[in-house]
Design an enzyme around this catalytic site. Structure first.
Site, short mmCIF file in Angstrom:
data_model
loop_
_atom_site.label_atom_id
_atom_site.label_comp_id
_atom_site.label_asym_id
_atom_site.label_seq_id
_atom_site.Cartn_x
_atom_site.Cartn_y
_atom_site.Cartn_z
N LYS A 17 0.83 -1.21 0.00
CA LYS A 17 0.00 0.00 0.00
C LYS A 17 0.87 1.26 0.00
O LYS A 17 0.61 2.19 -0.76
CB LYS A 17 -0.94 0.04 1.22
N ARG A 92 -9.48 1.27 8.78
CA ARG A 92 -8.93 -0.05 9.03
C ARG A 92 -9.92 -0.94 9.79
O ARG A 92 -9.58 -2.03 10.21
CB ARG A 92 -7.67 0.11 9.88
N ARG A 134 12.07 -5.44 4.83
CA ARG A 134 12.08 -4.02 4.47
C ARG A 134 12.82 -3.14 5.48
O ARG A 134 12.92 -3.47 6.66
CB ARG A 134 10.66 -3.49 4.20
N ARG A 168 11.38 -0.60 10.81
CA ARG A 168 10.27 -0.15 11.66
C ARG A 168 10.24 -1.02 12.91
O ARG A 168 10.43 -2.23 12.83
CB ARG A 168 8.95 -0.29 10.89
N ARG A 179 -0.53 -8.36 13.59
CA ARG A 179 -1.04 -7.41 12.59
C ARG A 179 -1.89 -8.14 11.55
O ARG A 179 -2.90 -7.62 11.08
CB ARG A 179 0.12 -6.66 11.92
P1 AMP Z 1 1.01 0.82 8.91
O1 AMP Z 1 2.10 1.82 8.77
O2 AMP Z 1 -0.17 1.13 8.03
O3 AMP Z 1 1.49 -0.60 8.75
O4 AMP Z 1 0.46 0.94 10.42
C1 AMP Z 1 1.28 0.64 11.54
C2 AMP Z 1 0.48 0.55 12.82
O5 AMP Z 1 -0.15 1.81 13.10
C3 AMP Z 1 -0.66 -0.46 12.82
O6 AMP Z 1 -0.23 -1.79 13.10
C4 AMP Z 1 -1.56 0.11 13.92
O7 AMP Z 1 -1.03 -0.16 15.19
C5 AMP Z 1 -1.45 1.61 13.69
N1 AMP Z 1 -2.47 2.07 12.72
C6 AMP Z 1 -2.26 2.43 11.41
N2 AMP Z 1 -3.40 2.80 10.81
C7 AMP Z 1 -4.37 2.67 11.74
C8 AMP Z 1 -5.78 2.88 11.74
N3 AMP Z 1 -6.46 3.29 10.66
N4 AMP Z 1 -6.45 2.65 12.88
C9 AMP Z 1 -5.82 2.24 14.00
N5 AMP Z 1 -4.51 2.01 14.08
C10 AMP Z 1 -3.77 2.21 12.96
#
Ligand code: AMP
Length: 222
Positions: A17, A92, A134, A168, A179
């Site tokens: 994404k 999400r 990554r 990360r 996740r």
């Molecule tokens: P990402 O960078 O999209 O992989 O997001 C990393 C982490 O941020 C996720 O595992 C969640 O803990 C938090 N997170 C990201 N987007 C959301 C969302 N829309 N709602 C709640 N938590 C989020």
């Protein structure tokens, strides 16, 4: 072909994404707004809220729906995003989508509604390899992958020449498992949700970065 300006990206963690969103955003001349990046930025400030957020992210759990809806709504309505945006990682969950729906039906979003939900489809077997390989340039933030998107010169960022790379904090084997569980339980129900609204399109996300972005171009027109 229809013209889309406000696109929500759906797909499991590691589906691409962020990568595809950045390519698509550049082609469209809009910004990619990443929910995860907004949250990580708050964590970096060291605030109490940042500490609460970090505790959730480190366990692979979602932060509160109210918080992320507020942050993303603000970003969607920012003057710099008036012509459109790509939303990466929001909504999400159905809860978030329903809260956001109510806001989207209000006057501020007149003529600015989400017009496409693009699902990047990737089977579970791909995800661990994609996430665990990554890293990110510590200086400019460009993402790399040891196998799928290595730097041109080993150990040197293609974009800024930086030599330090960071992973990360949540890209660990343990966190990936939770996740993925959260994705299946909370996020995947958004697929039928957007299908019912007539907004969903799917793209096969298993090929190379280029191959997937070409497929997206065929579907989206950018
Ligand atoms: P990402 O960078 O999209 O992989 O997001 C990393 C982490 O941020 C996720 O595992 C969640 O803990 C938090 N997170 C990201 N987007 C959301 C969302 N829309 N709602 C709640 N938590 C989020």
């Amino acid at each position: 072909m229809a013209k889309y300006n406000r696109i929500v990206l759906l797909g499991p963690p590691g589906s691409g994404k962020g990568t595809q969103g950045a390519i698509l955003a550049e082609r469209m001349g809009v910004k990619e707004i990443s929910a995860g990046e907004l949250l990580r930025a708050e964590v970096k400030t060291g605030s109490d809220l940042g500490k609460e957020i970090a505790a959730r992210i480190d366990k692979g759990q979602l932060v509160s729906a109210e918080l992320i809806v507020r942050l993303m709504t603000q970003a969607f309505l920012a003057p710099e995003n008036a012509n459109g945006f790509i939303s990466d990682g929001f909504p999400r969950s159905i809860e978030q989508a329903e809260i956001f729906d109510k806001i989207e039906n209000g006057p501020e979003f007149e003529g600015k509604k989400i017009d496409l939900a693009l699902l990047i489809d990737v089977p579970d077997d791909y995800i661990k390899e994609r996430i665990l390989g990554r890293s990110q340039c510590a200086k400019c933030g460009t993402f790399y992958h040891e196998k799928f998107k290595p730097t041109k010169v080993a150990g040197v960022c293609d974009v800024c020449g930086g030599k330090e790379f960071a992973k990360r904090a949540d890209d660990t084997e343990e966190t990936v498992v939770s996740r993925l569980r959260v994705y299946r339980e909370a996020t995947a129900p958004l697929i039928p949700y957007y299908e019912n609204k007539g907004l969903l399109v799917r793209v096969d996300g298993t090929g190379s970065i280029n191959a997937v972005s070409e497929k997206i171009k065929e579907i989206v027109g950018y």
